[in-house]
Write an enzyme that holds these catalytic residues in place. Structure first.
Site, PDB file in Angstrom:
ATOM      1  N   GLY A   1      -7.223  -7.916   6.880  1.00 32.92           N
ATOM      2  CA  GLY A   1      -7.172  -6.899   5.829  1.00 32.92           C
ATOM      3  C   GLY A   1      -8.542  -6.528   5.279  1.00 32.92           C
TER       4      GLY A   1
ATOM      5  N   ARG B   1      -9.223  -4.388  -3.149  1.00 26.08           N
ATOM      6  CA  ARG B   1      -9.355  -4.703  -4.573  1.00 26.08           C
ATOM      7  C   ARG B   1     -10.617  -5.502  -4.898  1.00 26.08           C
ATOM      8  NH1 ARG B   1      -3.236  -6.832  -4.612  1.00 26.08           N
ATOM      9  NH2 ARG B   1      -3.729  -6.939  -2.386  1.00 26.08           N
TER      10      ARG B   1
ATOM     11  N   GLY C   1      -0.149  -3.592   7.816  1.00 24.71           N
ATOM     12  CA  GLY C   1       0.717  -4.494   7.063  1.00 24.71           C
ATOM     13  C   GLY C   1       0.789  -5.889   7.675  1.00 24.71           C
ATOM     14  N   THR C   2       1.310  -6.824   6.865  1.00 20.99           N
ATOM     15  CA  THR C   2       1.320  -8.233   7.295  1.00 20.99           C
ATOM     16  C   THR C   2       2.256  -8.466   8.489  1.00 20.99           C
ATOM     17  OG1 THR C   2       2.875  -8.609   5.476  1.00 20.99           O
ATOM     18  CG2 THR C   2       0.604  -9.249   5.090  1.00 20.99           C
TER      19      THR C   2
ATOM     20  N   ASP D   1      -6.514 -15.301   2.378  1.00 19.74           N
ATOM     21  CA  ASP D   1      -6.971 -15.146   0.991  1.00 19.74           C
ATOM     22  C   ASP D   1      -6.259 -16.110   0.037  1.00 19.74           C
ATOM     23  OD1 ASP D   1      -4.489 -13.929   0.986  1.00 19.74           O
ATOM     24  OD2 ASP D   1      -5.107 -12.198  -0.205  1.00 19.74           O
TER      25      ASP D   1
ATOM     26  N   ASN E   1       6.626 -15.168  -3.770  1.00 21.21           N
ATOM     27  CA  ASN E   1       6.341 -15.522  -2.384  1.00 21.21           C
ATOM     28  C   ASN E   1       4.855 -15.868  -2.265  1.00 21.21           C
ATOM     29  OD1 ASN E   1       5.977 -15.533   0.427  1.00 21.21           O
ATOM     30  ND2 ASN E   1       5.808 -13.291   0.509  1.00 21.21           N
TER      31      ASN E   1
ATOM     32  N   LYS F   1     -43.003 -28.876   2.682  1.00 23.28           N
ATOM     33  CA  LYS F   1     -42.195 -28.291   3.755  1.00 23.28           C
ATOM     34  C   LYS F   1     -42.372 -29.127   5.011  1.00 23.28           C
ATOM     35  CE  LYS F   1     -43.053 -25.997   7.094  1.00 23.28           C
ATOM     36  NZ  LYS F   1     -43.576 -25.182   8.167  1.00 23.28           N
TER      37      LYS F   1
HETATM   38  C1  UD1 Z   1       1.291 -10.609   0.328  1.00 12.73           C
HETATM   39  C2  UD1 Z   1       2.818 -10.602   0.426  1.00 12.73           C
HETATM   40  C3  UD1 Z   1       3.411 -10.926  -0.940  1.00 12.73           C
HETATM   41  C4  UD1 Z   1       2.874 -12.270  -1.424  1.00 12.73           C
HETATM   42  C5  UD1 Z   1       1.348 -12.296  -1.407  1.00 12.73           C
HETATM   43  C6  UD1 Z   1       0.871 -13.718  -1.658  1.00 12.73           C
HETATM   44  C7  UD1 Z   1       3.448  -8.955   2.135  1.00 12.73           C
HETATM   45  C8  UD1 Z   1       3.980  -7.589   2.390  1.00 12.73           C
HETATM   46  N1  UD1 Z   1       3.277  -9.298   0.848  1.00 12.73           N
HETATM   47  O1  UD1 Z   1       0.899  -9.573  -0.569  1.00 12.73           O
HETATM   48  O2  UD1 Z   1       4.834 -10.973  -0.865  1.00 12.73           O
HETATM   49  O3  UD1 Z   1       3.374 -12.524  -2.742  1.00 12.73           O
HETATM   50  O4  UD1 Z   1       0.841 -11.900  -0.121  1.00 12.73           O
HETATM   51  O5  UD1 Z   1      -0.533 -13.811  -1.747  1.00 12.73           O
HETATM   52  O6  UD1 Z   1       3.230  -9.693   3.071  1.00 12.73           O
HETATM   53  N2  UD1 Z   1      -3.535  -8.717   6.268  1.00 12.73           N
HETATM   54  C9  UD1 Z   1      -3.796  -8.445   7.599  1.00 12.73           C
HETATM   55  N3  UD1 Z   1      -3.417  -7.241   8.099  1.00 12.73           N
HETATM   56  C10 UD1 Z   1      -2.788  -6.287   7.366  1.00 12.73           C
HETATM   57  C11 UD1 Z   1      -2.536  -6.576   5.997  1.00 12.73           C
HETATM   58  C12 UD1 Z   1      -2.929  -7.795   5.481  1.00 12.73           C
HETATM   59  O7  UD1 Z   1      -4.338  -9.278   8.317  1.00 12.73           O
HETATM   60  O8  UD1 Z   1      -2.474  -5.223   7.923  1.00 12.73           O
HETATM   61  C13 UD1 Z   1      -3.968 -10.019   5.724  1.00 12.73           C
HETATM   62  C14 UD1 Z   1      -5.005  -9.913   4.625  1.00 12.73           C
HETATM   63  O9  UD1 Z   1      -6.312  -9.993   5.165  1.00 12.73           O
HETATM   64  C15 UD1 Z   1      -4.683 -11.109   3.747  1.00 12.73           C
HETATM   65  C16 UD1 Z   1      -3.200 -11.355   3.970  1.00 12.73           C
HETATM   66  O10 UD1 Z   1      -2.855 -10.642   5.144  1.00 12.73           O
HETATM   67  O11 UD1 Z   1      -5.414 -12.258   4.154  1.00 12.73           O
HETATM   68  C17 UD1 Z   1      -2.343 -10.864   2.800  1.00 12.73           C
HETATM   69  O12 UD1 Z   1      -2.591  -9.476   2.611  1.00 12.73           O
HETATM   70  P1  UD1 Z   1      -2.701  -8.838   1.170  1.00 12.73           P
HETATM   71  O13 UD1 Z   1      -2.978  -7.389   1.330  1.00 12.73           O
HETATM   72  O14 UD1 Z   1      -3.588  -9.630   0.304  1.00 12.73           O
HETATM   73  O15 UD1 Z   1      -1.180  -8.984   0.697  1.00 12.73           O
HETATM   74  P2  UD1 Z   1      -0.671  -9.112  -0.793  1.00 12.73           P
HETATM   75  O16 UD1 Z   1      -0.613  -7.758  -1.403  1.00 12.73           O
HETATM   76  O17 UD1 Z   1      -1.435 -10.150  -1.500  1.00 12.73           O
HETATM   77 MG    MG Z   2      -3.261 -11.123  -1.110  1.00  9.99          MG
END
Ligand code: UD1
Ligand code: MG
Length: 474
Positions: free
Chosen positions: A19, A23, A90-91, A115, A185, A368
Site C-alpha cells: 500500500g 495518510r 485492496g487487501t 503496518d 478486525n 575514527k
Molecule cells: C485494514 C482492514 C480493516 C482492519 C485494519 C487493521 C481491509 C479492507 N480492512 O484496514 O478491517 O481493521 O486493516 O489495521 O482489509 N495493502 C496492500 N495492497 C493494497 C491495500 C493495502 O498491500 O491494495 C497493505 C498495506 O500496505 C497495509 C495493509 O495492507 O500494510 C493494510 O492496508 P490499509 O490500507 O492500512 O488498511 P486499513 O484501512 O488499515
Molecule cells: Mg492500516
C-alpha cells in the site's frame, strides 16, 4: 491431502506491504517508516520468523524494491518470497497476487499487515493454535480481534444474535449502529490456504472504496458452511495499526516507555528522567548505571554496570564497558569503550574506534578507526584517525593525525609511554616509537625512534607561486 490434519499442516506467512500509506503524507512508503530505529515491515518480519514458518510471502508494490531490501535485512532469501501487486486495488487483491504460490498448498496461512508492528509472536502462536484446534477439526478462517474504546478507522466485527461471527464491515461502509461496535478486525488472520483462494475468486469491489476487501472472505466462507472462529485478544496496543504520523509517534512512546521501565525494574538502571530518554528495545544496560535526561541509546548497544551517561549523548551500535563515565554531548557510533574509561564532554567516536581500559578522551576529541591503548589520554581538541596508540601515552592538546593526503588514508602508529606535545601534526604514514617525545607545534613527517625527542616544523619554501602565476600571465 485430505488426510493431513489441521495440526500437522505447515505454516506459511503472508505480509501485506504494497500500500501507499496515503495518510502518512510522505514520500516514503508507510512500511519503511521507522519505529525503534527499524522499518515497520522489519518488525513484522522478525515476529513472523519467530514462528518458524516454511515461507514468508511479502506483497510489495509501492517502492517495492526498497521494501524488498528492508525485508531481506530481516529474512534470509530462502525463506522470503516477494509477490508484486502493481496496482493497489485492496487487501483482497493483494493476497490474490500470491495465488500461484499458495492456492494448492495444504497449509495454514497466517496473514499479517506490514503496518501492525507491535504484534507479538506469542499472540500469533496462540492464534494459529486456536485456528488449528477449533472444535476439534480446525477453522477455515480465524480472525484476531480486540475491543477498542475508540474503534474509529478500523473494520468492525458484526456478530449475529447468537454472538457468532457474521461479517466485517469497514468504517467507510458501516451504518451508524455498526460504527458503535467496539470489537475491531486487527487485519491479522489465519486461513486454510486452499479455502482462502477459492473464496477470494468471489470477492467483489462493490463498496465505498471500490476495493477488493480481504475482509469479505470470512463471510463468503461462512456462507459455504465453513467454520469461522474469532480469537479475541486483550492487549489492544499489540494490534494497533500505523496509518498516520501521530499513531507512529504514539507507538514509539509506548515502546520506549516499556523498554525504560523494564531496564529500571529488571536491570537496576537509574533514569533521572525516564520520560526523556530514548533507548532502543535491542539495547542492554547494566546495574547501577545512571542515565541523565535527553540521551539516545540506539540499535544494538551494550552498556555495562555502574556507568554514568550525562545529557545530550548519543550511543549507536556501540559497546561500553563497566564503570565508564560519559560526559555531556558525546556521539559514539559503531565503537567500543573499555572499562573505567572517561569520555567527553563533546567527544566523537566512530568507525570502529576503540578505547581500551582506563583510557580517556576529552573535550572536542574525535576518534575514527583508532585504538587508544590502556591508560592513554587525549584530553583536548584532537583528531585521531586511522591510528593505533599504545599504553600510557599522552596525546597533547590540539594534536592531529594528518591521515589523508587528498587521495588516500594513511596510518599513524604511536607506541607506549609516548608524550605527544601540544599541537603536534603527525603526517601519516608515520610511526612514533615507545617512550618518544614530540615538542609543542612539531610537524612529524618521518618515523620517530623509541626514546627520541623531536621538535620543530619542517615547513620551508619549496616554490615561488607568484613567479609561476606571473609566467602564466605572460
Ligand atoms: C485494514 C482492514 C480493516 C482492519 C485494519 C487493521 C481491509 C479492507 N480492512 O484496514 O478491517 O481493521 O486493516 O489495521 O482489509 N495493502 C496492500 N495492497 C493494497 C491495500 C493495502 O498491500 O491494495 C497493505 C498495506 O500496505 C497495509 C495493509 O495492507 O500494510 C493494510 O492496508 P490499509 O490500507 O492500512 O488498511 P486499513 O484501512 O488499515
Ligand atoms: Mg492500516
Amino acid at each position: 491431502m485430505e488426510n493431513v490434519s489441521n495440526e500437522q499442516k505447515t505454516l506459511d506467512v503472508l505480509i501485506l506491504a504494497a500500500g501507499l500509506g496515503t495518510r502518512m503524507r510522505s514520500n516514503l512508503a508507510k512500511v519503511l517508516h521507522r519505529l525503534d530505529g527499524r522499518p515497520l515491515i522489519n518488525h513484522v518480519c522478525r515476529t513472523a520468523t519467530a514462528l518458524a514458518p516454511r515461507k514468508v510471502y511479502v506483497v510489495i508494490g509501492h517502492q517495492g524494491e526498497d521494501v524488498k531490501t528492508a525485508v531481506l535485512e530481516e529474512l534470509d532469501g530462502d525463506h522470503a518470497e516477494f509477490v508484486w501487486q502493481q496496482q493497489q486495488l485492496g487487501t483482497g487483491h493483494a493476497v490474490n497476487q500470491a495465488r500461484e504460490f499458495l492456492e494448492n498448498e495444504d497449509s495454514t496461512l497466517l496473514v499479517l499487515s506490514g503496518d501492525v508492528p507491535m504484534i507479538r509472536a506469542e499472540t500469533l502462536a496462540a492464534l494459529v493454535q486456536q485456528h488449528r484446534s477449533h472444535r476439534g477439526k480446525g477453522a477455515a478462517c480465524t480472525i484476531l480481534t480486540v475491543k477498542l474504546d475508540d474503534p474509529t478507522g478500523y473494520g468492525r466485527i458484526v456478530r449475529d444474535d447468537h454472538g457468532l461471527f457474521d461479517r466485517i464491515v469497514e468504517q467507510k461502509d458501516a451504518t451508524e449502529d455498526e460504527r458503535k461496535v467496539k470489537e475491531i478486525n486487527s487485519g491479522i488472520y489465519c486461513f486454510d490456504a486452499c479455502k482462502l483462494f477459492t473464496a477470494l475468486s468471489h470477492v467483489k469491489n462493490e463498496n465505498a472504496q471500490g476495493e477488493y476487501y480481504l475482509t469479505d472472505v470470512p463471510t463468503l466462507l461462512r456462507n459455504e458452511g465453513e467454520a469461522i472462529a474469532i480469537y479475541h485478544h486483550s492487549d489492544s496496543h499489540e494490534i494497533e495499526g500505523i496509518n498516520n504520523r501521530v499513531q507512529l509517534a504514539d507507538m514509539e512512546r509506548i515502546l520506549n516507555r516499556r523498554v525504560v521501565k523494564r531496564l529500571m525494574l529488571d536491570y537496576g538502571v537509574t533514569f533521572i528522567d525516564p520520560y526523556n530518554s530514548y533507548v532502543s528495545a535491542e539495547a542492554q544496560i547494566g546495574r547501577d548505571t545512571v542515565i541523565f535526561p535527553n540521551i539516545s541509546i540506539e540499535g544494538i548497544s551494550q552498556i555495562g554496570d555502574g556507568c554514568t551517561i550525562r545529557s545530550g549523548t548519543r550511543i549507536t551500535n556501540s559497546k561500553i564497558g563497566h564503570g565508564v563515565e560519559i560526559l555531556d554531548n558525546c556521539v559514539i557510533i559503531d565503537s567500543e569503550v573499555g572499562n573505567q574509561c572517561t569520555v567527553g564532554p563533546m567527544a566523537h567516536l566512530r568507525g570502529k574506534a576503540k578505547m581500551e581500559e582506563k583510557s580517556k578522551v576529552g573535550n572536542f576529541v574525535e576518534l575514527k578507526k583508532t585504538v587508544l591503548g590502556r591508560g592513554s589520554k587525549a584530553s583536548h581538541l584532537t583528531y585521531l584517525g586511522d591510528a593505533s596508540i599504545g599504553e600510557k601515552t599522552n596525546i597533547g592538546a590540539g594534536t592531529i593525525t594528518c591521515n589523508y593526503d587528498g587521495k588516500n588514508k594513511h596510518a599513524t602508529t604511536i607506541g607506549n609511554n609516548v608524550k605527544i606535545g601540544s599541537d603536534t601534526m603527525l603526517v601519516a604514514p608515520v610511526k612514533v616509537g615507545d617512550g618518544a617525545v614530540t615538542g609543542a607545534g612539531s610537524v612529524v613527517t618521518k618515523d620517530v625512534e623509541p626514546n627520541k625527542l623531536v621538535v620543530g616544523a619542517p615547513a620551508r619554501a619549496i616554490k615561488d607561486l607568484s613567479e609561476e602565476t606571473n609566467s602564466a600571465k605572460e
